[in-house]
Design an enzyme around this catalytic site. Structure first.
Site, short mmCIF file in Angstrom:
data_model
loop_
_atom_site.label_atom_id
_atom_site.label_comp_id
_atom_site.label_asym_id
_atom_site.label_seq_id
_atom_site.Cartn_x
_atom_site.Cartn_y
_atom_site.Cartn_z
N ASP A 57 0.84 -1.19 0.00
CA ASP A 57 0.00 0.00 0.00
C ASP A 57 0.87 1.25 0.00
O ASP A 57 2.02 1.21 0.47
CB ASP A 57 -0.90 0.03 1.24
CG ASP A 57 -1.91 -1.09 1.27
OD1 ASP A 57 -2.18 -1.67 0.19
OD2 ASP A 57 -2.43 -1.40 2.35
N LYS A 58 0.32 2.34 -0.48
CA LYS A 58 1.06 3.61 -0.55
C LYS A 58 1.70 3.94 0.79
O LYS A 58 2.88 4.31 0.85
CB LYS A 58 0.12 4.73 -0.99
CG LYS A 58 0.77 6.11 -0.98
CD LYS A 58 -0.22 7.19 -1.38
CE LYS A 58 0.42 8.58 -1.32
NZ LYS A 58 -0.53 9.66 -1.69
#
Length: 347
Positions: A149-150
């Site tokens: 995930d970012k």
């Protein structure tokens, strides 16, 4: 059969079909060139007219092979990538002709997409690797075989050519059940799981919106198997009744679904500190912390999740590769602040 590539040039491979060969040409080529080209890549080359049999373009992947056929594959030069190279610093742990292992920082998107067409890890890798990217599916770009995930930091491996991409993808699809692949994460969660060590086996599917995930009944149309093994490593602010304000948990993935650890830990009542999507309702728990720890927790603006360990089989050498990365500065600061809370214990 003699060396099938004795007539090969840098962009041309020539083979002779042996006496015992049969079946479709795409299947035969995929088996003969195992590790060099995927079947999908071979199909694409055939449809582009890049595969000749006895001097004539094949045209159809389903064409049958016959003993003695002379098969020539013309390999086009890799096209320039659609994502453009960008000079974004990356923390490289290891690199060779087949792959690159790096530590992704929190805040960096892995792949270009809606709202993030530039400034991604892919843009950074195209700049960093340059001509050493021999092409994934005919395009000079890095082969992403797994993602973070970012706002999740940690170790990632990326392929630099088709053969490595195929081999690594197979390992991740197998989830380490028959090979050395292993992924481990550190997560700071609210509270303390009743069982200090356990397994969360709960299928995941789409949540109420397109970006979130949720635990689903196994019969749901979009339910996908999801298994997380966890162990509590440290407990912060433990009370006499064995409850804790927060815990450091080590998670090992048996599957790799989107947001898996975040959803699973929230599912058992212990969402990640700082998680805006699955732990927002627990944000006020920071008020129970001493002032210094509370300020650090309130200032932590992402989910407290770090992919600290990755192990896999090297696609070319077969060697087991093992990499670890310590928590980044913001997560380390969070852990140190929580350790200072009275009655912190380590199992």
């Amino acid at each position: 059969m003699t060396d099938p590539f004795k007539e090969a040039e840098a962009t041309r491979k020539v083979l002779t079909v042996p006496e015992d060969a049969e079946g479709r040409i795409d299947a035969w080529l995929a088996a003969t060139l195992a590790g060099d080209f995927s079947r999908n890549r071979i199909k694409a080359l055939i449809e582009e007219g890049a595969v000749l049999v006895n001097g004539a373009a094949v045209g159809e992947p389903k064409r049958k092979v016959h003993p003695g056929d002379r098969v020539e594959i013309a390999l086009p030069e890799p096209r320039d990538p659609e994502p453009q190279a960008e000079d974004i610093p990356i923390d490289v742990l290891y690199e060779d002709d087949d792959l690159i292992v790096l530590v992704k920082p929190a805040g960096l998107v892995v792949h270009p997409g809606a709202g993030n067409w530039t400034g991604t890890l892919v843009n950074a890798l195209i700049h960093h690797c340059g001509k050493t990217l021999s092409g994934i599916g005919g395009v000079r770009r890095p082969g992403i075989v797994h993602r973070l995930d970012k706002e999740t930091s940690g170790v990632m491996v990326v392929a630099k050519n088709d053969a490595a991409h195929r081999h690594l993808s197979d390992q991740f699809a197998d989830h380490g059940r028959t090979g050395p692949l292993e992924r481990a994460y550190q997560a700071v969660v609210w509270g303390r799981p009743r069982q200090l060590k356990g397994t969360i086996d709960a299928p995941l599917g789409r949540g109420n919106d397109r970006t979130k995930r949720a635990v689903k009944h196994e019969d749901a149309d979009d339910a996908r198997e999801a298994i997380t093994h966890y162990e509590v490593v440290e407990r912060y602010g433990e009370a006499p009744d064995a409850t804790s304000l927060a815990s450091l948990v080590e998670c090992h993935l048996e599957t790799g679904r989107t947001h898996q650890i975040r959803v699973h830990m929230a599912h058992i009542g212990h969402p990640l500190v700082g998680d805006p999507e699955y732990g927002a309702a627990f944000k006020t728990k920071a008020n129970r912390l001493p002032d210094e720890a509370r300020d650090v927790v309130n200032g932590f603006r992402r989910q407290a999740l770090h992919a600290f360990m990755l192990q896999f089989e090297h696609p070319a050498t077969g060697e087991t590769m093992h990499f670890e990365a310590p928590p980044p500065e913001d997560l380390e600061r969070l852990i140190l602040a929580l350790r200072a809370v009275e009655n912190t214990t380590k199992p």
